[in-house]
Design a protein around this motif. Structure first.
Motif, PDB file in Angstrom:
ATOM      1  N   LYS A  14       0.829  -1.204   0.000  1.00  7.53           N
ATOM      2  CA  LYS A  14       0.000   0.000   0.000  1.00  7.53           C
ATOM      3  C   LYS A  14       0.867   1.259   0.000  1.00  7.53           C
ATOM      4  O   LYS A  14       0.473   2.291  -0.524  1.00  7.53           O
ATOM      5  N   LYS A  15       2.042   1.156   0.579  1.00  7.35           N
ATOM      6  CA  LYS A  15       2.945   2.306   0.654  1.00  7.35           C
ATOM      7  C   LYS A  15       3.382   2.752  -0.752  1.00  7.35           C
ATOM      8  O   LYS A  15       3.582   3.937  -1.003  1.00  7.35           O
ATOM      9  N   ALA A  16       3.517   1.794  -1.668  1.00  7.55           N
ATOM     10  CA  ALA A  16       3.936   2.129  -3.028  1.00  7.55           C
ATOM     11  C   ALA A  16       2.905   3.024  -3.713  1.00  7.55           C
ATOM     12  O   ALA A  16       3.270   3.965  -4.423  1.00  7.55           O
ATOM     13  N   ARG A  17       1.632   2.759  -3.503  1.00  8.44           N
ATOM     14  CA  ARG A  17       0.583   3.585  -4.121  1.00  8.44           C
ATOM     15  C   ARG A  17       0.577   4.988  -3.521  1.00  8.44           C
ATOM     16  O   ARG A  17       0.152   5.933  -4.171  1.00  8.44           O
ATOM     17  N   LEU A  21       3.459   7.595  -8.239  1.00  6.02           N
ATOM     18  CA  LEU A  21       2.388   7.739  -9.216  1.00  6.02           C
ATOM     19  C   LEU A  21       2.508   6.535 -10.147  1.00  6.02           C
ATOM     20  O   LEU A  21       3.521   6.376 -10.832  1.00  6.02           O
ATOM     21  N   ILE A  22       1.501   5.672 -10.165  1.00 11.36           N
ATOM     22  CA  ILE A  22       1.544   4.437 -10.948  1.00 11.36           C
ATOM     23  C   ILE A  22       1.235   4.780 -12.408  1.00 11.36           C
ATOM     24  O   ILE A  22       0.162   5.296 -12.720  1.00 11.36           O
ATOM     25  N   ILE A  23       2.177   4.457 -13.291  1.00 11.54           N
ATOM     26  CA  ILE A  23       2.012   4.760 -14.706  1.00 11.54           C
ATOM     27  C   ILE A  23       1.451   3.562 -15.454  1.00 11.54           C
ATOM     28  O   ILE A  23       0.503   3.684 -16.225  1.00 11.54           O
ATOM     29  N   ASP A  24       2.028   2.382 -15.232  1.00 10.54           N
ATOM     30  CA  ASP A  24       1.617   1.182 -15.954  1.00 10.54           C
ATOM     31  C   ASP A  24       1.854  -0.033 -15.061  1.00 10.54           C
ATOM     32  O   ASP A  24       2.810  -0.060 -14.291  1.00 10.54           O
ATOM     33  N   THR A  25       0.978  -1.038 -15.143  1.00 16.67           N
ATOM     34  CA  THR A  25       1.149  -2.240 -14.327  1.00 16.67           C
ATOM     35  C   THR A  25       1.328  -3.471 -15.213  1.00 16.67           C
ATOM     36  O   THR A  25       0.817  -3.519 -16.331  1.00 16.67           O
ATOM     37  N   TYR A  26       2.052  -4.447 -14.685  1.00 25.20           N
ATOM     38  CA  TYR A  26       2.314  -5.704 -15.374  1.00 25.20           C
ATOM     39  C   TYR A  26       2.145  -6.851 -14.384  1.00 25.20           C
ATOM     40  O   TYR A  26       2.395  -6.687 -13.194  1.00 25.20           O
ATOM     41  N   GLU A  27       1.762  -8.004 -14.904  1.00 25.87           N
ATOM     42  CA  GLU A  27       1.699  -9.218 -14.093  1.00 25.87           C
ATOM     43  C   GLU A  27       2.863 -10.104 -14.509  1.00 25.87           C
ATOM     44  O   GLU A  27       3.062 -10.357 -15.693  1.00 25.87           O
ATOM     45  N   THR A 105      10.820   4.269 -11.642  1.00 29.78           N
ATOM     46  CA  THR A 105      11.294   3.042 -11.021  1.00 29.78           C
ATOM     47  C   THR A 105      10.253   1.944 -11.230  1.00 29.78           C
ATOM     48  O   THR A 105       9.142   2.210 -11.682  1.00 29.78           O
ATOM     49  N   ILE A 106      10.618   0.733 -10.898  1.00 33.02           N
ATOM     50  CA  ILE A 106       9.689  -0.397 -11.011  1.00 33.02           C
ATOM     51  C   ILE A 106       9.506  -0.980  -9.619  1.00 33.02           C
ATOM     52  O   ILE A 106      10.487  -1.388  -8.990  1.00 33.02           O
ATOM     53  N   VAL A 107       8.276  -0.989  -9.125  1.00 37.01           N
ATOM     54  CA  VAL A 107       7.996  -1.450  -7.765  1.00 37.01           C
ATOM     55  C   VAL A 107       6.945  -2.560  -7.782  1.00 37.01           C
ATOM     56  O   VAL A 107       6.055  -2.576  -8.629  1.00 37.01           O
ATOM     57  N   PRO A 108       7.033  -3.507  -6.832  1.00 34.68           N
ATOM     58  CA  PRO A 108       5.985  -4.526  -6.713  1.00 34.68           C
ATOM     59  C   PRO A 108       4.778  -3.955  -5.967  1.00 34.68           C
ATOM     60  O   PRO A 108       4.933  -3.257  -4.972  1.00 34.68           O
ATOM     61  N   LEU A 109       3.582  -4.255  -6.455  1.00 31.82           N
ATOM     62  CA  LEU A 109       2.357  -3.773  -5.821  1.00 31.82           C
ATOM     63  C   LEU A 109       1.648  -4.864  -5.033  1.00 31.82           C
ATOM     64  O   LEU A 109       1.099  -4.608  -3.971  1.00 31.82           O
ATOM     65  N   ALA A 110       1.633  -6.094  -5.581  1.00 30.04           N
ATOM     66  CA  ALA A 110       0.908  -7.179  -4.920  1.00 30.04           C
ATOM     67  C   ALA A 110       1.562  -8.508  -5.254  1.00 30.04           C
ATOM     68  O   ALA A 110       2.150  -8.687  -6.325  1.00 30.04           O
ATOM     69  N   LEU A 111       1.453  -9.425  -4.323  1.00 29.73           N
ATOM     70  CA  LEU A 111       1.943 -10.792  -4.495  1.00 29.73           C
ATOM     71  C   LEU A 111       0.740 -11.697  -4.249  1.00 29.73           C
ATOM     72  O   LEU A 111       0.048 -11.541  -3.241  1.00 29.73           O
ATOM     73  N   TYR A 112       0.458 -12.605  -5.179  1.00 30.22           N
ATOM     74  CA  TYR A 112      -0.750 -13.409  -5.075  1.00 30.22           C
ATOM     75  C   TYR A 112      -0.601 -14.720  -5.836  1.00 30.22           C
ATOM     76  O   TYR A 112       0.328 -14.902  -6.621  1.00 30.22           O
ATOM     77  N   PHE A 113      -1.534 -15.635  -5.558  1.00 31.18           N
ATOM     78  CA  PHE A 113      -1.636 -16.874  -6.333  1.00 31.18           C
ATOM     79  C   PHE A 113      -2.779 -16.707  -7.316  1.00 31.18           C
ATOM     80  O   PHE A 113      -3.868 -16.296  -6.947  1.00 31.18           O
ATOM     81  N   LYS A 114      -2.532 -17.009  -8.574  1.00 31.55           N
ATOM     82  CA  LYS A 114      -3.564 -16.952  -9.607  1.00 31.55           C
ATOM     83  C   LYS A 114      -3.621 -18.325 -10.247  1.00 31.55           C
ATOM     84  O   LYS A 114      -2.651 -18.764 -10.871  1.00 31.55           O
ATOM     85  N   LEU A 124       5.358   0.285 -13.260  1.00 35.23           N
ATOM     86  CA  LEU A 124       6.278   1.349 -13.630  1.00 35.23           C
ATOM     87  C   LEU A 124       5.740   2.585 -12.931  1.00 35.23           C
ATOM     88  O   LEU A 124       4.564   2.931 -13.090  1.00 35.23           O
ATOM     89  N   ALA A 125       6.567   3.213 -12.109  1.00 35.99           N
ATOM     90  CA  ALA A 125       6.077   4.294 -11.265  1.00 35.99           C
ATOM     91  C   ALA A 125       7.043   5.470 -11.267  1.00 35.99           C
ATOM     92  O   ALA A 125       8.225   5.324 -11.551  1.00 35.99           O
ATOM     93  N   LYS A 126       6.492   6.619 -10.931  1.00 36.87           N
ATOM     94  CA  LYS A 126       7.298   7.832 -10.797  1.00 36.87           C
ATOM     95  C   LYS A 126       7.112   8.348  -9.382  1.00 36.87           C
ATOM     96  O   LYS A 126       5.985   8.424  -8.888  1.00 36.87           O
ATOM     97  N   GLY A 127       8.218   8.682  -8.723  1.00 40.90           N
ATOM     98  CA  GLY A 127       8.159   9.147  -7.335  1.00 40.90           C
ATOM     99  C   GLY A 127       7.352  10.423  -7.196  1.00 40.90           C
ATOM    100  O   GLY A 127       7.477  11.338  -8.011  1.00 40.90           O
ATOM    101  N   LYS A 128       6.527  10.475  -6.155  1.00 41.71           N
ATOM    102  CA  LYS A 128       5.727  11.672  -5.884  1.00 41.71           C
ATOM    103  C   LYS A 128       6.517  12.616  -4.985  1.00 41.71           C
ATOM    104  O   LYS A 128       7.285  12.182  -4.136  1.00 41.71           O
TER     105      LYS A 128
END
Length: 159
Positions: A14-17, A21-27, A105-114, A124-128
């Motif tokens: 949650k701290k990353a959000r 500023l989240i630009i793009d997400t990838y799994e 920078t590239i930061v992890p947002l969530a870790l899960y089982f799919k 892909l994020a930019k520091g606020k």
């Protein structure tokens, strides 16, 4: 044995959000050892200090804490080892070119089982800046107050 379906969240950053500023997400998939998977199935992990680094056309997840498996023996894993991410070449190239830009920078947002497989959602994020964080909190607070006022007005109408 029945195959798992759906998404089971293990850890969230949650701290990353808040900080970025989240630009793009990838799994991305993760290359894990057996004891790491067992530890994750117990729902134990922390993404707080995690980050992704690209080297030699490969993506690596650093500083993600997956505690040692309690029933593990000498085969147990190191808690903060770097883990390889499974991404398509085009995604790695795109992340590499974008992350070279200043402040990205590239930061992890969530870790899960799919569907039974361990996945990590990276962004892909930019520091606020500090004032951006305050502005985001102010907007969130205003939205809450508006929702409360609307729900209070609806309650009054019903009564």
């Amino acid at each position: 044995m029945a195959k798992e379906k759906g998404r089971k969240l293990i850890a969230q950053n949650k701290k990353a959000r808040h900080d970025y500023l989240i630009i793009d997400t990838y799994e991305a998939g993760l290359v894990l050892t057996g004891t790491e998977v067992k530890s994750l199935r117990q729902g134990r992990a922390s993404l707080v200090d995690g980050f992704v680094q690209l080297s030699d056309n490969e993506a690596w997840l650093h500083n993600v804490h997956v505690p040692e498996y309690s029933q593990g023996t000498w085969t147990n894993h190191s808690a903060r080892r770097k883990r390889k991410l499974l991404l398509h070449r085009a995604e790695i190239d795109k992340l590499g070119s974008k992350s070279q830009e200043t402040g990205h920078t590239i930061v992890p947002l969530a870790l899960y089982f799919k569907d039974g497989r361990a996945k990590v959602e990276i962004a892909l994020a930019k520091g606020k800046k500090e004032y951006d964080k305050r502005q985001t909190l102010r907007e969130k607070q205003d939205r809450r107050e508006t929702d409360r006022a609307v729900s209070a007005a609806r309650r009054k109408q019903r009564a």
